[in-house]
Design an enzyme around this catalytic site. Structure first.
Site, PDB file in Angstrom:
ATOM      1  N   CYS A 114      65.497  12.443 -99.851  1.00 54.33           N
ATOM      2  CA  CYS A 114      66.678  11.746-100.358  1.00 54.33           C
ATOM      3  C   CYS A 114      67.917  12.633-100.299  1.00 54.33           C
ATOM      4  CB  CYS A 114      66.436  11.267-101.789  1.00 54.33           C
ATOM      5  SG  CYS A 114      65.968  12.568-102.935  1.00 54.33           S
ATOM      6  N   HIS A 125      66.166  12.495-107.927  1.00 55.40           N
ATOM      7  CA  HIS A 125      66.509  11.706-106.739  1.00 55.40           C
ATOM      8  C   HIS A 125      68.011  11.826-106.488  1.00 55.40           C
ATOM      9  CE1 HIS A 125      66.400   8.521-103.766  1.00 55.40           C
ATOM     10  NE2 HIS A 125      67.355   7.884-104.428  1.00 55.40           N
TER      11      HIS A 125
END
Length: 1157
Positions: free
Chosen positions: A49, A276
């Site tokens: 990510c 994330h």
């Protein structure tokens, strides 16, 4: 974008970037096309990510840059919802699944820039990274005596700013590049020109600014007190546009060269050990289609008053408004701040009047006014200077940014892996603080303007070979989507041709067993007419009309439902699915027989039973014939009888079969006249249901018994019998075979059956699985009512049988051994308890009046005594087959009890409830021997109980000085569970009830345990061995600290070892294993209330009296000579000091460049 910078290396790379890269093998379903936003996302490989922050402003080189170039080309032009990054990560030289590990995006940014710079050496783009991202800052130390300036220049590709203790970006830049550090007092500076220690000042300034400024926020810090990392989640604001002139050296450049606008924000969601990343990006080239969120469209936006620009204050307004005047004074300063002692003079020059004369009377001193307006003004440099609060500046900058965005049509988007969503500028404020907050900021110079041709043109300056590659990939994707759509809409059909079927049992049956349907594949998006035409072409010899009808296999056969009549309707709309059956016929008849179509004519397969005809061979011995017939559900039961015949026959539905109560008959209910008019669907008959067709000639048969609307079928099957055996006397074993008979189990009573088998005076009894004869059955009952099961053995035993008012009892004496046979007694149920007691004493041959009766409960244990001697056996609940125990001793005196669970006695004087307690004595270890019963009032104290226990005959020879030398345990399931403590406590408070079992243990010394004390059996482990020393009793005061920490502290005092050096576990005897007791506490947020102390007497340990506690020394704390990472895990597994999740070792991020050059 990158132009033809790397075209000379294209041939050597092959076509690795072409096609759809999946990394997981061939995909069955191609990626969907772009959505209405017209922007593509990035496919996450598991932990990539951090690749969300790739911007088109980055420059690629050789293999890695070419893969970046291809990735950006796909993001811009490929008609795919998400772009794969597998080829890019493969170009990094990753071979050990590095893409599945989480890494820091700032670390990736620096390592990638370093890899690009190394790969660019010797090419025309060797200085691109420096030109785009390189900047310099200078650290200056100025001597206050000779004014000599010593400076040191530093290069940077990104600025790292502090977050802790700072409210925003501008305050952090102010503390870094505006505030000066003074060397004075004990901290002097040695000047190279003065050659001695002097007073000096140190400051830093930005010397050169890059076109693209990257700012990294230090969100992650380390707490040295707790020795752990944590994430800063406090509020940290940053402007949408910023002027860096106050933080730079004096320059002749125009102010526009120092103006930057925010175009990207990397956001981290999670904690310091994982999370994330996603990114907010400003659409500079207007490539995406921005749509306002639905909630914003529904809700009306509040109209906000636009704040006035700092440079547009009216002089008249300033003369009346002190805040406006001070803001104008500070804003006109190049450095953005003013010395506090010079502020009054500058204000006088601005409005023509001093503060004391104009505003002091109303607003007080100027310093107090500035402190009260902390939302606008900020005192820095230990209160010696004043500047504008960054929050106030941010509001002004944010308003200008919104005006610019509305003017130029700029919009923001959120790239979150494969998802791209539109956002508003005010959504950026939500990332100022919290678990999900800004991590990296990207600014670009306002003077950088995109060419007009780039607006809305994703192919702007994309190399021709990449355009050709994207066009080929788009063509392949479109072809794959068409093929996939065709394959997903292809259905397999089975065609059944009418010439090969016939009508039977209300359904279609194949004429031959070799008949099989014809299979074909067809696109369900096509119309019915095309399918009909295709079937016509397959059947060359077909003549006449052709109808296609959806069919379904049922237990009765093939049934037809909906006919496809509309040739323009698609197969999908007609309900055609994969594996569907179609019947091809003329639409009217099959082989001359008319066929009914539709769900209402769906056939149901019924089993029809009727009496067996005379002269026919029996099929199964039941006397009934069985046959299967199919009937449409729309038919009435009358039509079914007419089809089966005869017309006068009774149609019966099967009732619920008789259970194991005996009898052997099956029950049927005659269908009423109203039911005969109902359809099979209304009667809810299903496939496999059974109907009995009983002709009138069989209603008087012995097999069928009609009683009103109930028909009982007594089937003469050979399996319905009872085996009657004569109970032998001693010495008659050799005649066993001749005294056994097998009789049918229908009609007559049990007594009649027995007498027909053996003409001797006897009673009929059953035998249980243990070989024990059960009570005699009543002679006036039938086999069914007596509960005699079929195919069981009955015994004819000497003795009278039971009458209607009699009950059968088993009797035994409590003083006799369990091996002595039980007495059997038949008494009247109206007999009183006292009369029954006399009968039992007479039958047992006992003497005396010191006896009472107790009843054996269901678990074969002696229950409570029958106290109500004047009540009948029926009233006290004595039933047939109960076991009565003749117990020595007088009944307790009649008392009055308030507890409904105990027997209620009537007495003139109000006395306390008496408890009957079973007492055991611990003779060796933990083994106990039952020594008698104690009857005592529940209001008696524990001291009284101990005194009465000492008077038991079994304890007369035991030398006990005082009751304090006795320890009383409460037994549950023959296991000691709790110590009764508190000699003055009543038995009621100690929860000792009638029937409780107690264990008495003799002690070597007096003991008086407190209410919070817990008696544990502690065993210390032998060092270096899997053995333990003998156990010892340990009294733990759980009242001070009932947590695991308190237990560790007490054991530490016992053994003289630090608590951190101990490993403690509880032994679970049922599982033969140890349960570690962890010495750690859960962290609680400061905002939450103080967490209640977890007691080890609760879940999950449930520490109780008598539990075995194992103690070992944790040698991990003593192995100081070995490295901390080399401590053997085997010695630490039994006791973990913290119940934290084991994390994977952190691996540094690396990109291999040299092998690709």
């Amino acid at each position: 974008m990158f132009g033809d910078l790397f075209e000379q290396d294209e041939e050597g790379l092959g076509d690795s970037g072409a096609g759809v890269h999946t990394g997981g093998g061939k995909e069955h379903e191609p990626q969907p096309p772009r959505g209405p936003i017209r922007l593509s996302g990035i496919r996450n490989q598991g932990g990539t990510c951090y690749l969300n922050d790739f911007h088109i402003n980055d420059v690629s080189v050789r293999v890695i840059p070419l893969e970046l170039q291809r990735l950006f080309a796909r993001l811009l032009l490929l008609d795919e919802q998400t772009a794969s990054t597998t080829a890019l990560t493969d170009s990094f030289g990753w071979t050990n699944h590095e893409e599945t590990s989480q890494h820091d995006v700032q670390e990736l940014n620096r390592i990638l820039f370093s890899a690009l710079e190394s790969s660019l050496v010797g090419t025309s783009g060797s200085s691109l990274i420096q030109e785009l991202y390189h900047g310099t800052l200078v650290n200056q130390i100025t001597c206050k005596e000779c004014k000599n300036v010593s400076e040191r220049q530093e290069d940077f590709l990104d600025l790292t700013v502090c977050v802790r203790g700072v409210s925003g970006l501008e305050e952090a830049l102010w503390s870094m590049f505006v505030e000066e550090e003074v060397f004075e007092g004990n901290n002097l500076y040695r000047c190279s020109r003065c050659e001695r220690l002097v007073c000096a000042s140190k400051a830093a300034k930005l010397r050169k600014l890059p076109p693209f400024l990257t700012v990294s926020l230090l969100r992650f810090s380390f707490d040295f007190e707790k020795c752990e990392r944590y994430k800063e989640t406090s509020t940290y604001s940053f402007p949408l546009s910023i002027n860096l002139l106050p933080y730079c050296e004096q320059s002749s450049l125009s102010d526009s060269e120092f103006s930057y606008e925010l175009f990207s924000v990397i956001i981290h969601k999670g904690g310091c050990y994982g999370g994330h990343y996603h990114v907010y990006i400003k659409d500079i080239d207007q490539l995406g289609h921005w749509e306002a969120p639905e909630e914003d469209v529904k809700e009306k936006e509040k109209v906000q008053v636009k704040p006035q620009s700092l440079n547009e204050f009216d002089v008249t307004l300033e003369a009346e408004d002190p805040m406006a005047a001070l803001i104008a004074v500070i804003a006109q300063e190049p450095s953005g701040s003013v010395m506090l002692d010079q502020l009054g003079q500058k204000l006088m020059g601005r409005i023509g009047s001093s503060w004391n004369k104009k505003f002091r009377k109303q607003y007080g001193p100027i310093s107090k006014f500035l402190q009260s307006r902390s939302d606008v003004f900020l005192l820095v440099s230990n209160g010696s200077r004043v500047t504008l609060n960054p929050k106030y500046t941010l509001t002004h900058s944010h308003t200008n940014g919104q005006e610019m965005a509305e003017e130029h049509g700029y919009h923001w988007f959120d790239l979150n892996d494969s998802t791209v969503t539109p956002i508003k500028e005010q959504d950026i404020k939500k990332q100022f603080k919290g678990k999900e907050s800004a991590y990296m900021l990207f600014y670009r110079k306002c003077t950088l303007q995109r060419p007009p041709d780039a607006k809305g043109n994703p192919a702007y300056k994309v190399p021709p070979h990449l355009l050709e590659m994207i066009q080929e990939e788009n063509a392949r994707l479109q072809q794959k989507r068409l093929e996939f759509e065709a394959s997903s809409n292809s259905v397999e059909l089975r065609l059944h041709l009418a010439p090969f079927y016939r009508v039977q049992n209300g359904a279609l049956q194949p004429v031959s067993t070799n008949t099989s349907p014809t299979s074909m594949t067809f696109d369900r998006r096509k119309p019915v007419g095309d399918l009909r035409l295709t079937v016509y072409q397959m059947q060359d010899q077909w003549e006449g009309d052709m109808a296609l009808t959806i069919a379904k296999h049922l237990p009765a056969g093939l049934h037809l439902y909906n006919t496809l009549a509309d040739d323009q309707q698609s197969l999908y709309s007609a309900g055609i699915s994969n594996g569907c059956d179609l019947f091809v016929w003329n639409g009217r008849e099959v082989n001359g027989v008319q066929v009914q179509v539709g769900a209402e004519w769906e056939p149901v397969l019924l089993t029809v039973m009727r009496p067996q005809d005379a002269g026919c061979e029996p099929v199964d011995g039941s006397g009934l014939q069985r046959s299967s017939h199919g009937f449409p559900r729309a038919l009435t039961l009358d039509h079914v009888r007419e089809a089966l015949g005869p017309q006068e026959a009774l149609v019966c539905q099967e009732e619920k079969r008789a259970g194991p109560d005996g009898g052997g008959a099956s029950g049927w209910r005659v269908c009423s006249t109203e039911a005969m008019r109902k359809t099979l669907r209304e009667l809810t008959l299903r496939d496999g249901d059974t109907l009995l067709l009983l002709p009138p000639t069989h209603t008087c048969d012995s097999v069928f018994s009609v009683n009103g609307d109930l028909v009982t079928v007594m089937t003469p099957s050979d399996c319905r019998w009872l085996k009657v055996q004569f109970q032998l006397q001693s010495g008659m074993e050799e005649e066993e075979e001749c005294l056994m008979r097998k009789i049918p189990a229908s009609g007559d009573t049990v007594k009649d059956k027995a007498c027909k088998a053996e003409s001797v005076p006897c009673c009929l009894r059953q035998m249980d699985r243990m070989g024990k004869l059960l009570p005699p059955v009543r002679e006036d009952l039938s086999v069914r009512d007596a509960g005699v099961r079929l195919m069981t053995s009955l015994y004819l035993c000497p003795g009278p049988s039971l009458k209607t008012t009699q009950i059968f009892l088993y009797c035994r004496v409590s003083t006799e051994a369990s091996s002595v046979p039980e007495l059997e007694l038949i008494v009247e149920e109206t007999l009183s308890v006292k009369e029954c007691l006399m009968e039992v004493i007479r039958a047992a041959g006992m003497e005396g009046a010191c006896w009472h009766l107790r009843r054996m409960d269901w678990c074969e244990e002696v229950g409570e005594p029958l106290r109500d001697e004047n009540m009948s056996l029926l009233e006290v609940g004595v039933s047939n087959g109960d076991t009565m125990v003749l117990t020595e001793g007088q009944l307790p005196p009649k008392v009055w009890s308030l507890d409904l669970n105990w027997r209620v006695f009537c007495s003139v004087e109000l006395q306390y409830t008496m408890l009957c307690v079973c007492v055991c004595v611990c003779v060796s270890g933990w083994a106990g021997v039952k020594c008698g019963f104690v009857e005592i009032s529940e209001e008696a104290s524990l001291q009284d109980l101990k005194c009465q226990v000492m008077t038991l005959p079994a304890l007369m020879d035991v030398c006990v000085p005082t009751p304090e030398f006795l320890r009383v345990w409460l037994l549950e399931e023959q296991r000691a569970t709790r110590i009764l403590r508190g000699n003055t406590q009543t038995l009621r408070k100690l929860k000792v009830v009638c029937g409780s079992e107690l264990c008495v243990q003799k002690l070597q010394c007096e003991e008086n345990l407190g209410l919070k004390d817990v008696l544990l059996r502690v065993r210390m482990g032998v060092p270096g061995e899997r053995e333990y020393y003998p156990s010892m009793e340990f009294v733990w005061d759980a009242g001070r600290d009932p947590s695991a920490k308190g237990l560790y502290s007490s054991l530490s005092s016992l053994y003289g070892i630090l608590p951190d050096n101990l490993l403690v576990a509880k032994y679970l005897p049922d599982k033969h294993t140890w349960m570690p007791i962890h010495n750690w506490t859960q962290q609680v947020s400061k905002r939450k209330k103080k967490k209640k102390v977890d007691s080890v007497q609760g879940a999950p340990y449930y520490l109780r009296d008598g539990d075995i506690i194992g103690v070992k020394i944790n040698y991990c704390f003593f192995m100081s000579t070995r490295g901390r990472g080399e401590v053997s895990q085997e010695t630490c597994t039994e006791g973990k000091t913290r119940a934290t999740k084991r994390r994977k070792p952190e691996v540094a991020l690396s990109i291999n460049v040299g092998v690709f050059r």
